[in-house]
Design a protein around this motif. Structure first.
Motif, PDB file in Angstrom:
ATOM      1  N   LEU A 135       0.821  -1.201   0.000  1.00  0.00           N
ATOM      2  CA  LEU A 135       0.000   0.000   0.000  1.00  0.00           C
ATOM      3  C   LEU A 135       0.861   1.259   0.000  1.00  0.00           C
ATOM      4  CD1 LEU A 135      -2.688   1.595   0.401  1.00  0.00           C
ATOM      5  CD2 LEU A 135      -2.424   1.168   2.853  1.00  0.00           C
ATOM      6  N   TYR A 136       1.895   1.274   0.802  1.00  0.00           N
ATOM      7  CA  TYR A 136       2.756   2.449   0.929  1.00  0.00           C
ATOM      8  C   TYR A 136       3.537   2.712  -0.359  1.00  0.00           C
ATOM      9  CZ  TYR A 136       6.814   5.185   2.396  1.00  0.00           C
ATOM     10  OH  TYR A 136       7.806   6.126   2.476  1.00  0.00           O
ATOM     11  N   LEU A 137       4.140   1.666  -0.939  1.00  0.00           N
ATOM     12  CA  LEU A 137       4.976   1.852  -2.119  1.00  0.00           C
ATOM     13  C   LEU A 137       4.164   2.203  -3.367  1.00  0.00           C
ATOM     14  CD1 LEU A 137       7.566  -1.045  -1.642  1.00  0.00           C
ATOM     15  CD2 LEU A 137       7.907   1.385  -1.226  1.00  0.00           C
ATOM     16  N   HIS A 138       2.891   1.795  -3.399  1.00  0.00           N
ATOM     17  CA  HIS A 138       2.050   2.065  -4.563  1.00  0.00           C
ATOM     18  C   HIS A 138       0.990   3.123  -4.250  1.00  0.00           C
ATOM     19  CE1 HIS A 138       3.784  -1.929  -5.286  1.00  0.00           C
ATOM     20  NE2 HIS A 138       3.702  -1.623  -6.577  1.00  0.00           N
ATOM     21  N   LEU A 139       1.328   4.035  -3.336  1.00  0.00           N
ATOM     22  CA  LEU A 139       0.371   5.045  -2.910  1.00  0.00           C
ATOM     23  C   LEU A 139       0.054   6.043  -4.026  1.00  0.00           C
ATOM     24  CD1 LEU A 139      -1.161   5.886  -0.306  1.00  0.00           C
ATOM     25  CD2 LEU A 139       0.734   7.429   0.198  1.00  0.00           C
ATOM     26  N   HIS A 140       1.028   6.329  -4.892  1.00  0.00           N
ATOM     27  CA  HIS A 140       0.851   7.346  -5.937  1.00  0.00           C
ATOM     28  C   HIS A 140       0.894   6.738  -7.338  1.00  0.00           C
ATOM     29  CE1 HIS A 140       1.129  10.266  -2.791  1.00  0.00           C
ATOM     30  NE2 HIS A 140       2.401   9.999  -2.521  1.00  0.00           N
ATOM     31  N   ASP A 141       0.431   5.524  -7.475  1.00  0.00           N
ATOM     32  CA  ASP A 141       0.439   4.920  -8.807  1.00  0.00           C
ATOM     33  C   ASP A 141      -0.483   5.658  -9.775  1.00  0.00           C
ATOM     34  OD1 ASP A 141       2.252   3.105  -7.986  1.00  0.00           O
ATOM     35  OD2 ASP A 141       0.889   1.403  -7.839  1.00  0.00           O
ATOM     36  N   ASP A 142      -1.572   6.211  -9.248  1.00  0.00           N
ATOM     37  CA  ASP A 142      -2.520   6.911 -10.115  1.00  0.00           C
ATOM     38  C   ASP A 142      -2.073   8.327 -10.441  1.00  0.00           C
ATOM     39  OD1 ASP A 142      -4.081   4.661  -9.995  1.00  0.00           O
ATOM     40  OD2 ASP A 142      -5.312   5.402  -8.321  1.00  0.00           O
ATOM     41  N   ASP A 143      -1.137   8.853  -9.673  1.00  0.00           N
ATOM     42  CA  ASP A 143      -0.658  10.223  -9.882  1.00  0.00           C
ATOM     43  C   ASP A 143       0.741  10.155 -10.495  1.00  0.00           C
ATOM     44  OD1 ASP A 143      -0.111  12.885  -9.891  1.00  0.00           O
ATOM     45  OD2 ASP A 143      -0.537  13.220  -7.760  1.00  0.00           O
ATOM     46  N   THR A 144       0.839  10.476 -11.760  1.00  0.00           N
ATOM     47  CA  THR A 144       2.133  10.375 -12.445  1.00  0.00           C
ATOM     48  C   THR A 144       3.089  11.500 -12.069  1.00  0.00           C
ATOM     49  OG1 THR A 144       1.209  11.597 -14.326  1.00  0.00           O
ATOM     50  CG2 THR A 144       1.110   9.180 -14.415  1.00  0.00           C
ATOM     51  N   GLU A 145       2.579  12.597 -11.538  1.00  0.00           N
ATOM     52  CA  GLU A 145       3.447  13.727 -11.188  1.00  0.00           C
ATOM     53  C   GLU A 145       4.235  13.473  -9.913  1.00  0.00           C
ATOM     54  OE1 GLU A 145       1.139  17.231 -10.974  1.00  0.00           O
ATOM     55  OE2 GLU A 145       0.575  17.237 -13.105  1.00  0.00           O
ATOM     56  N   LYS A 146       3.670  12.708  -8.986  1.00  0.00           N
ATOM     57  CA  LYS A 146       4.350  12.416  -7.719  1.00  0.00           C
ATOM     58  C   LYS A 146       5.176  11.145  -7.864  1.00  0.00           C
ATOM     59  CE  LYS A 146       1.222  14.600  -4.408  1.00  0.00           C
ATOM     60  NZ  LYS A 146       0.397  14.388  -3.191  1.00  0.00           N
ATOM     61  N   GLY A 147       6.375  11.192  -7.352  1.00  0.00           N
ATOM     62  CA  GLY A 147       7.212  10.005  -7.387  1.00  0.00           C
ATOM     63  C   GLY A 147       6.842   9.027  -6.294  1.00  0.00           C
ATOM     64  N   SER A 148       7.290   7.796  -6.436  1.00  0.00           N
ATOM     65  CA  SER A 148       6.999   6.769  -5.438  1.00  0.00           C
ATOM     66  C   SER A 148       7.794   7.040  -4.165  1.00  0.00           C
ATOM     67  CB  SER A 148       7.352   5.387  -5.980  1.00  0.00           C
ATOM     68  OG  SER A 148       6.609   5.111  -7.147  1.00  0.00           O
ATOM     69  N   PRO A 149       7.212   6.820  -3.014  1.00  0.00           N
ATOM     70  CA  PRO A 149       7.962   7.013  -1.760  1.00  0.00           C
ATOM     71  C   PRO A 149       9.062   5.969  -1.615  1.00  0.00           C
ATOM     72  CG  PRO A 149       5.821   6.035  -1.323  1.00  0.00           C
ATOM     73  CD  PRO A 149       5.816   6.401  -2.775  1.00  0.00           C
ATOM     74  N   THR A 150      10.103   6.325  -0.879  1.00  0.00           N
ATOM     75  CA  THR A 150      11.217   5.399  -0.663  1.00  0.00           C
ATOM     76  C   THR A 150      10.921   4.473   0.506  1.00  0.00           C
ATOM     77  OG1 THR A 150      12.286   7.048   0.745  1.00  0.00           O
ATOM     78  CG2 THR A 150      12.893   7.025  -1.581  1.00  0.00           C
ATOM     79  N   ARG A 151      11.696   3.422   0.609  1.00  0.00           N
ATOM     80  CA  ARG A 151      11.465   2.394   1.617  1.00  0.00           C
ATOM     81  C   ARG A 151      11.755   2.930   3.025  1.00  0.00           C
ATOM     82  NH1 ARG A 151      11.082  -2.614  -0.857  1.00  0.00           N
ATOM     83  NH2 ARG A 151      11.653  -2.617  -3.065  1.00  0.00           N
ATOM     84  N   LEU A 152      10.987   2.468   3.989  1.00  0.00           N
ATOM     85  CA  LEU A 152      11.153   2.874   5.386  1.00  0.00           C
ATOM     86  C   LEU A 152      12.079   1.895   6.100  1.00  0.00           C
ATOM     87  CD1 LEU A 152       7.422   3.725   6.158  1.00  0.00           C
ATOM     88  CD2 LEU A 152       9.250   5.328   5.598  1.00  0.00           C
ATOM     89  N   LYS A 153      12.701   2.371   7.165  1.00  0.00           N
ATOM     90  CA  LYS A 153      13.658   1.554   7.913  1.00  0.00           C
ATOM     91  C   LYS A 153      13.358   1.648   9.406  1.00  0.00           C
ATOM     92  CE  LYS A 153      17.337   2.658   4.606  1.00  0.00           C
ATOM     93  NZ  LYS A 153      18.695   3.243   4.461  1.00  0.00           N
TER      94      LYS A 153
END
Length: 437
Positions: free
Chosen positions: A92-110
């Motif tokens: 869910l987190y990594l594909h949060l902005h799949d519908d929005d092409t202007e926003k980049g994908s978030p990076t992995r959390l640690k």
């Protein structure tokens, strides 16, 4: 066990001059620890507490001094655990902005592992970089997922929605970055105690510079801007509780802060004071003081206690004073590393003119600043002694560990030459089986 290992390796304990362990009480205990027991056999084996372990302890104590920093790091740790432990939330987190092409994908959390070095700064930086995406993913997870994951996501969302969390993360970064830089510098195999002590002085000075009102004001203003941008709960002074009468002394009123900036600035300064004080306390011991005297003898040419030092070590003689004067006139250097490079580049005939100076340099270089190299071999044991190798004997395990630790040298070996030598040494029947390699 240590004495037995030294005997088997034909290393006389009479020539032992240094020992380095972590802070476990059974190792560095003053009266009955391993270092104390070794000193009973060889008093010249000076003990040095591992610098990397000390830096890890100082970092832990500094960031846990006050709740607003400690709680912020705990929230980031829980967020990292949720990310690693729930595949649904990770997707869910990594594909949060799949519908929005202007926003980049978030990076992995640690997560922030409490037993590993150099993990706090990267986890905090990653959380701050993705702070705009984390609340959206947590809200969606709390609404769509099951009871356990949803409740955890909702609890983390409530904590991260507070502006105090942003301020805690930003305030922790200057301390963490300085101490982790020191930790990283002490993990090399060629680090000596003299270099470690100089690095500690540099980091202490930098922490004192960062402990300023201007630095905190910049952090506070950056936190307020981030809070306004993300629409988080603003910073405010909590409700002041009335002190019980039994704790009241005298007629003076208890000190209270008027603004949130003043309240958090006091805690920010205290965290820096804790880090500076612990650095000074941990890197001060009787053995380190003796090491500094020995180092001053080489770097300065003389000390107030040089006669006692020469008499303490059997490998040093009175001719060291003459050799030091002669050597320093032709080869001046201000650091121990500088003297090491001078001797390394020196002609053999010239080097034989300063045998006592070389022995003094060896005494200083033989003291390790950390045991990270040894601990890396312990970490490799879990990768080698796995469940598929449950029947491996101790003898074979030792051989495999030696091959792993010296894999660079092993990679340069010609395997075809070894195979041909193996076949040639065997009987005719084995030659018929293996043939030509």
């Amino acid at each position: 066990m240590l004495v037995d290992a030294l005997i088997r390796l034909q290393l006389p304990i009479e020539q032992l001059r240094a020992q380095t362990y972590d802070g476990a009480s059974n190792m560095f205990g003053k009266y009955s620890g391993c270092q104390a027991e070794v000193k009973k056999v060889q008093p010249l084996a000076k003990y040095v507490h591992c610098g990397a372990h000390i830096t890890h302890l100082v970092t832990s104590k500094a960031v846990q001094t006050f709740p607003f920093i400690k709680d912020a790091l705990d929230h980031v740790h829980e967020l990292g655990k949720l990310y690693d432990g729930s595949g649904k939330y990770k997707h869910l987190y990594l594909h949060l902005h799949d519908d929005d092409t202007e926003k980049g994908s978030p990076t992995r959390l640690k997560p922030i592992c409490p037993t590993r070095w150099l993990t706090r700064a990267s986890a905090v930086t990653t959380a701050l970089h993705n702070y705009a995406d984390v609340p959206d993913s947590l809200q969606e997870a709390s609404a769509e997922f099951g009871t356990n994951t949803g409740s955890r996501a909702n609890g983390i969302y409530t904590c991260l929605s507070s502006g105090k969390c942003i301020l805690g993360l930003l305030a922790s970064l200057p301390i963490i970055n300085c101490l982790e830089a020191l930790n990283k510098s002490l993990q090399g195999s060629g680090v000596n105690v003299s270099g470690m002590l100089e690095s500690v002085k540099v980091v202490s000075g930098e922490l004192k510079k960062l402990r300023s009102t201007e630095k905190f004001s910049d952090i506070y203003q950056a936190a307020k801007a981030k809070i306004a941008e993300l629409d988080l709960t603003p910073l405010a002074v909590p409700r002041q509780r009335k002190r019980p009468k039994r704790l009241q002394q005298g007629n003076a009123e208890a000190f209270t802060t008027d603004t949130a900036e003043q309240m958090y600035r006091i805690q920010f300064f205290t965290a820096f004071d804790t880090a500076i004080t612990n650095l000074q306390d941990y890197f001060v011991s009787s053995d380190l003081a003796k090491y500094q005297e020995l180092s001053a003898l080489l770097l300065n040419g003389t000390t107030s206690n040089e006669d006692a030092i020469i008499q303490e070590y059997p490998e040093l003689t009175e001719s060291l004073k003459i050799e030091l004067s002669f050597y320093r006139n032709h080869h001046p250097a201000s650091t121990l590393e500088g003297h090491r490079l001078i001797f390394k580049a020196m002609e053999p005939s010239v080097r034989r003119m300063f045998p006592q100076v070389e022995r003094l340099l060896r005494l200083l270089l033989v003291s390790p600043a950390s045991l990270c190299e040894a601990e890396r071999s312990f970490s490799a044991l879990r990768r080698i002694k796995m469940w598929l190798r449950s029947t491996m004997t101790q003898k074979r395990l030792n051989h495999v560990m030696v091959c792993h630790d010296h894999r660079d040298r092993l990679g340069a070996v010609d395997y075809q030459q070894i195979a041909e030598e193996f076949i040639d040494r065997c009987s005719d029947s084995r030659r018929k089986v293996f043939g030509k390699f």
